[in-house]
Enzyme design. Structure first.
Site, PDB file in Angstrom:
ATOM      1  N   GLU A 273     -14.913  -1.413 -14.358  1.00 23.72           N
ATOM      2  CA  GLU A 273     -14.026  -0.788 -13.371  1.00 23.72           C
ATOM      3  C   GLU A 273     -12.719  -0.320 -14.007  1.00 23.72           C
ATOM      4  O   GLU A 273     -11.637  -0.755 -13.626  1.00 23.72           O
ATOM      5  CB  GLU A 273     -13.711  -1.813 -12.266  1.00 23.72           C
ATOM      6  N   ARG A 276      -6.674   2.364 -15.464  1.00 17.97           N
ATOM      7  CA  ARG A 276      -5.582   2.763 -16.352  1.00 17.97           C
ATOM      8  C   ARG A 276      -6.079   3.452 -17.619  1.00 17.97           C
ATOM      9  O   ARG A 276      -5.487   4.432 -18.058  1.00 17.97           O
ATOM     10  CB  ARG A 276      -4.796   1.500 -16.736  1.00 17.97           C
ATOM     11  N   TYR A 316       7.633  -4.283 -12.960  1.00 17.34           N
ATOM     12  CA  TYR A 316       7.025  -5.077 -14.041  1.00 17.34           C
ATOM     13  C   TYR A 316       7.812  -4.998 -15.346  1.00 17.34           C
ATOM     14  O   TYR A 316       7.276  -5.372 -16.388  1.00 17.34           O
ATOM     15  CB  TYR A 316       5.608  -4.554 -14.353  1.00 17.34           C
ATOM     16  N   CYS A 352      19.451   3.953  -3.847  1.00 17.15           N
ATOM     17  CA  CYS A 352      20.576   3.026  -3.737  1.00 17.15           C
ATOM     18  C   CYS A 352      20.182   1.598  -4.055  1.00 17.15           C
ATOM     19  O   CYS A 352      20.188   0.722  -3.189  1.00 17.15           O
ATOM     20  CB  CYS A 352      21.181   3.135  -2.350  1.00 17.15           C
TER      21      CYS A 352
HETATM   22  N1  LLP Z   1     -10.933  -4.015 -10.940  1.00 13.21           N
HETATM   23  C1  LLP Z   1     -10.179  -4.859 -10.216  1.00 13.21           C
HETATM   24  C2  LLP Z   1     -10.847  -5.871  -9.413  1.00 13.21           C
HETATM   25  C3  LLP Z   1      -8.775  -4.763 -10.259  1.00 13.21           C
HETATM   26  O1  LLP Z   1      -8.054  -5.619  -9.558  1.00 13.21           O
HETATM   27  C4  LLP Z   1      -8.163  -3.767 -11.054  1.00 13.21           C
HETATM   28  C5  LLP Z   1      -6.716  -3.630 -11.099  1.00 13.21           C
HETATM   29  C6  LLP Z   1      -8.990  -2.884 -11.774  1.00 13.21           C
HETATM   30  C7  LLP Z   1     -10.370  -3.048 -11.705  1.00 13.21           C
HETATM   31  C8  LLP Z   1      -8.443  -1.776 -12.617  1.00 13.21           C
HETATM   32  O2  LLP Z   1      -7.672  -2.237 -13.667  1.00 13.21           O
HETATM   33  P1  LLP Z   1      -7.218  -1.202 -14.822  1.00 13.21           P
HETATM   34  O3  LLP Z   1      -8.443  -0.769 -15.568  1.00 13.21           O
HETATM   35  O4  LLP Z   1      -6.549  -0.065 -14.162  1.00 13.21           O
HETATM   36  O5  LLP Z   1      -6.297  -1.982 -15.681  1.00 13.21           O
HETATM   37  N2  LLP Z   1       0.022  -1.916 -10.576  1.00 13.21           N
HETATM   38  C9  LLP Z   1      -0.160  -2.577 -11.859  1.00 13.21           C
HETATM   39  C10 LLP Z   1      -1.614  -2.825 -12.175  1.00 13.21           C
HETATM   40  C11 LLP Z   1      -2.353  -3.574 -11.098  1.00 13.21           C
HETATM   41  C12 LLP Z   1      -3.804  -3.738 -11.409  1.00 13.21           C
HETATM   42  C13 LLP Z   1      -4.542  -4.191 -10.218  1.00 13.21           C
HETATM   43  N3  LLP Z   1      -5.935  -4.341 -10.395  1.00 13.21           N
HETATM   44  C14 LLP Z   1       0.512  -1.754 -12.931  1.00 13.21           C
HETATM   45  O6  LLP Z   1       1.137  -0.732 -12.620  1.00 13.21           O
HETATM   46  O7  LLP Z   1       0.505  -2.144 -14.100  1.00 13.21           O
END
Ligand code: LLP
Length: 424
Positions: A273, A276, A316, A352
């Site tokens: 999945e 990013r 973050y 702000c």
């Molecule tokens: N699968 C599940 C169950 C997840 O919870 C997530 C991300 C992904 C896949 C995808 O993860 P990726 O491949 O995108 O790393 N807002 C935060 C990141 C939160 C991630 C949440 N879950 C940020 O801006 O760093």
């Protein structure tokens, strides 16, 4: 690797000058490179090809229909976490029988919608959710395909707010309870146990957490099979890191090297999945300098993108490279050291709150009113997490393909801001 580059001190997205896009569509502006999206999806498809994986692009990272369509046409499937995301992937023309559905709080309505659309698997996060899925499936006279989301208690060494696979996080169920949960599924004719799901955190910059987790997953699969389950899937979630600073991220092939042999030996299908990894470096945020000022011994660059557009630095302490679209100095290889001809500045927005910044103490070349500024690696969790805070209309989004570009989300207007308010 991405398709944003400087030529003669001018930033291009593929073959289009960034400043031209800013002038045409206004700022703040999200700009995505189709070539970069396809490049990264291709990297994962190639690296894992040996086990013919189902790549489920994680819609939460960037859910624009234009991006989803690019993914769909390139053979990606989708990971969704809400009825809204499910609706989006349907609207993008996805084959919903290859969609996986995660999330700790699925409602009956969302479960029904997913079942009616032949979801590939629910990634089930609690025993109570198993009961709810069974009840909805029973009412529809269907058998619900489920994967147990297990918490492997692996430390992915990510930010505290984005780590998910460690004991005590709200996600999934303790791996020690896996067999008991499998018995429960086996005894319920409304449920079919298809596999195991794990997601460790995000972003992850080493292979160790995956190496540890996949072995645990394969071990659980073997136990389930002994009980008579036809468990075929290992879903290792997302989390592959990207280059936010320099070249700190690993290629997809490094993750494949630790995951593929174990999945193969377990005789399983693999689902991933990634969000990013695919869209992160495929998007930038263009803004324009409104003012600069020196106060309290500091230089502030006040530009028109703010924490409502890109909340990651505030939320973050995330690092995003920032450089002008037409700089007087070439972009450096390292943005975290003193850069000759540059001066440290706080890059802030008009909101702000003191937490409204895109960077602090960042070495930047001289900038003045009207200059277009680029915040890089902002394609993932940028627009997706944006808000209307301070009644700021959300920015427009543009997709670039070679020397062509098209608007894939129009800029919100002030009328849009009040459009949903009723009873006045
Ligand atoms: N699968 C599940 C169950 C997840 O919870 C997530 C991300 C992904 C896949 C995808 O993860 P990726 O491949 O995108 O790393 N807002 C935060 C990141 C939160 C991630 C949440 N879950 C940020 O801006 O760093």
């Amino acid at each position: 690797m991405d398709f944003f580059h400087y030529k003669n001190r001018e930033l291009y997205c593929e073959d289009v000058p960034a400043a031209e896009l800013a002038a045409r569509y206004g700022t703040p502006l999200w700009v995505y490179s189709k070539k970069t999206l396809l490049h990264h999806l291709g990297q994962i498809q190639t690296a894992f090809a040996e086990v013919d994986p189902v790549i489920c692009y994680s819609v939460k990272s960037n859910s624009n229909l234009g991006i989803l369509k690019v993914m769909q046409q390139a053979g990606s499937s989708f990971d969704v976490v809400s009825g809204g995301e499910f609706y989006r992937v349907k609207a993008a023309g996805a084959d919903t029988s290859k969609v996986v559905f995660a999330g700790v709080g699925k409602t009956d309505e969302e479960i029904r919608f997913a079942l009616e659309n032949n979801v590939l698997m629910f990634n089930v996060e609690s025993e109570a959710e198993l009961d709810a899925i069974a009840a909805v499936a029973g009412s529809l006279q269907r058998v619900a395909p489920v994967a147990l989301r297990l918490n492997p208690d692996v430390d992915a060494k990510t930010h505290a707010k984005t780590t998910t696979g460690k004991k005590g996080n709200k996600f999934g169920m303790d791996i020690e309870r896996a067999e008991q949960l499998a018995d429960k599924v086996l005894s319920d004719s409304r449920l079919s146990l298809r596999g195991i799901h794990m997601h460790l955190g995000s972003p992850i910059l080493t292979t160790d957490p995956y190496a540890e987790a996949v072995v645990k997953a394969a071990d659980v699969v073997a136990k389930f099979r002994k009980k008579g389950h036809d468990t075929r899937w290992i879903n290792l979630g997302g989390g592959f890191g990207i280059n936010y600073r320099k070249q700190e991220a690993l290629p997809a092939s490094a993750f494949a090297a630790v995951i593929v042999p174990v999945v193969k030996a377990a005789g399983c299908r693999l689902a991933l999945e990634p969000g990013r990894f695919i869209v992160g470096n495929s998007g930038v945020l263009l803004s324009q300098v409104i003012y600069t000022k020196r106060e309290g011994g500091k230089l502030f660059v006040i530009q028109d993108a703010a924490m409502n557009d890109l909340v990651r630095p505030a939320m973050y302490d995330a690092f995003h490279r920032i450089w002008p679209a037409k700089p007087s100095i070439d972009p450096p290889a390292d943005y975290e050291v003193e850069i000759p001809g540059c001066e440290p500045a706080d890059v802030v927005g008009p909101i702000c709150e003191s937490g409204d910044y895109l960077a602090k103490g960042r070495w930047l070349p001289p900038m003045s009113r009207g200059d277009v500024v680029c915040t890089f690696s902002a394609g993932a969790y940028g627009m997706a997490m944006s808000s209307n805070y301070n009644s700021r209309p959300r920015a427009a989004e543009v997709l670039v393909d070679g020397n062509t570009h098209k608007l894939i989300r129009r800029r919100e207007t002030v009328e849009d801001l009040v459009a949903h308010e009723v009873g006045l």
